[in-house]
Design a protein around this motif. Structure first.
Motif, short mmCIF file in Angstrom:
data_model
loop_
_atom_site.label_atom_id
_atom_site.label_comp_id
_atom_site.label_asym_id
_atom_site.label_seq_id
_atom_site.Cartn_x
_atom_site.Cartn_y
_atom_site.Cartn_z
N ILE A 241 40.11 32.65 25.93
CA ILE A 241 39.76 34.05 26.13
C ILE A 241 38.29 34.13 26.53
O ILE A 241 37.40 33.81 25.74
N VAL A 242 38.07 34.54 27.78
CA VAL A 242 36.70 34.73 28.28
C VAL A 242 36.23 36.12 27.87
O VAL A 242 36.95 37.10 28.07
N PRO A 243 35.06 36.25 27.27
CA PRO A 243 34.58 37.58 26.86
C PRO A 243 34.58 38.56 28.03
O PRO A 243 34.20 38.23 29.15
N GLY A 244 35.03 39.78 27.75
CA GLY A 244 35.08 40.80 28.77
C GLY A 244 33.70 41.08 29.35
O GLY A 244 32.72 41.20 28.61
N GLY A 245 33.62 41.19 30.66
CA GLY A 245 32.37 41.48 31.34
C GLY A 245 31.51 40.28 31.65
O GLY A 245 30.50 40.41 32.36
N LEU A 246 31.87 39.09 31.16
CA LEU A 246 31.03 37.91 31.38
C LEU A 246 30.95 37.59 32.88
O LEU A 246 31.97 37.48 33.57
N ASP A 247 29.74 37.43 33.38
CA ASP A 247 29.50 37.20 34.80
C ASP A 247 28.29 36.28 34.94
O ASP A 247 27.18 36.64 34.57
#
Length: 343
Positions: free
Chosen positions: A173-179
């Motif tokens: 699960i990649v944290p939401g918003g990670l860029d």
């Protein structure tokens, strides 16, 4: 009797769910203490501005800080009378935790097996850490060797759970918003990105840290970990306080900054073993091996699966086992995890 002597092996029931005390609200104080206890320098958890530039909220707490807090909640019910914490599997960080959030924990007993000596047994639990009104933030399995209260007590039917050897990349699960497309490598401390690492590569993290009683006792109190072997010098025959295995994990993770500064976020704990005990006065070194790499759907973000090995100086970096398959003397920790880094 109003005091709690802790659970013994015969007190566990397969399938029961244990609701752990005490809720813990995390603040900037815990964050500062974590960085004081360990030479921890990964930028996302050191700088609110850096985290925000990567699409995360301000005040994101270290992933292992969250792990230690949840783990500490479980100790009075799971490992207060433990001989040793044996291993981990199927761990996932489900979302970032920020300062001001309150964590709670529950555990389900998923396995029981008495040891042949009749005085101890192994208990497997699946623990879930939750924030606020019950939002899951962390899950993992661990197994613990626990003393029996009465060696003559009947043993339960042995049940050993079947556990996945690793968390597959598609379950991360990649944290939401990670860029990471605008990632600042200069501020992060190293230029090495996801594409610079090869599967099979080993990295000697070079740095070392000698552990003192004061720091590991402070850490164990900080996580509200009440296991007797960490506090009571009379609880072991050798009169020494055993250093909490999580302390070793965080030391090794912090040392890994030298060579893996851009492995910023932990997303899965595939497996782990505390191979041998650590005591005050011992010196910890660390090395890592790249086991696997995977792409993610998040912009500029790749996943790397790493083996992190903590060891004493007498165990050479890059070597783990003897020709016979046994761990080399001096190996302390063998940890398998997934982390996110810029591509």
């Amino acid at each position: 009797m109003k005091t709690n002597p802790g659970r013994f092996f015969e007190d566990y029931r397969l399938g029961e769910t244990i609701r752990h005390a005490v809720p813990r609200t995390l603040s900037g104080g815990e964050r500062a203490l974590y960085h004081a206890l360990y030479p921890q320098r990964h930028a996302i958890h050191s700088s609110d501005d850096f985290a925000e530039a990567c699409g995360l909220p301000r005040g994101v707490l270290d992933d292992l800080l969250v792990f230690h807090t949840v783990f500490g909640k479980t100790v009075p019910d799971v490992s207060l009378n433990a001989v040793a914490n044996l291993g981990y599997a199927e761990g996932r960080w489900l979302r970032p935790v920020v300062t001001g959030e309150t964590l709670t924990a529950t555990s389900e007993v998923i396995g029981l097996k008495e040891n042949s000596n009749g005085t101890t047994g192994v208990v497997w639990v699946r623990t879930t850490g939750r924030a606020g009104e019950g939002d899951p933030v962390l899950e993992y399995v661990r197994w613990v060797m626990v003393r029996k209260r009465d060696p003559g007590a009947p043993a339960p039917e042995p049940t050993v759970p079947t556990l996945s050897p690793m968390v597959s990349a598609d379950r991360l699960i990649v944290p939401g918003g990670l860029d990471f497309t605008g990632y600042d490598f200069a501020l992060a401390g190293e230029p090495h990105r996801w594409g610079d690492y090869d599967v099979g590569e080993t990295i000697d993290h070079v740095d070392r840290v000698t552990v003192e009683d004061a720091e590991h006792m402070l850490a164990t109190r900080l996580w509200q970990n009440t296991a007797k072997v960490h506090f009571d010098a009379t609880h072991r025959d050798d009169g020494r306080r055993l250093i909490y295995g999580g302390h070793v994990i965080s030391l090794a993770r912090a040392l890994s900054f030298n060579g893996l500064a851009n492995a910023q976020i932990l997303v899965a704990l595939n497996g782990g073993a505390h191979v041998s005990p650590l005591f005050a006065g011992d010196t910890v070194c660390a090395w890592s091996e790249v086991l696997e790499k995977a792409e993610t759907a998040a912009p500029g973000v790749g996943a790397v699966r790493l083996r992190l090995v903590a060891h004493k100086p007498e165990a050479p970096a890059g070597q783990l086992r003897t020709e016979g398959g046994k761990y080399l003397p001096g190996v302390l920790l063998d940890l398998d995890y997934w982390a996110l880094m810029p591509v």
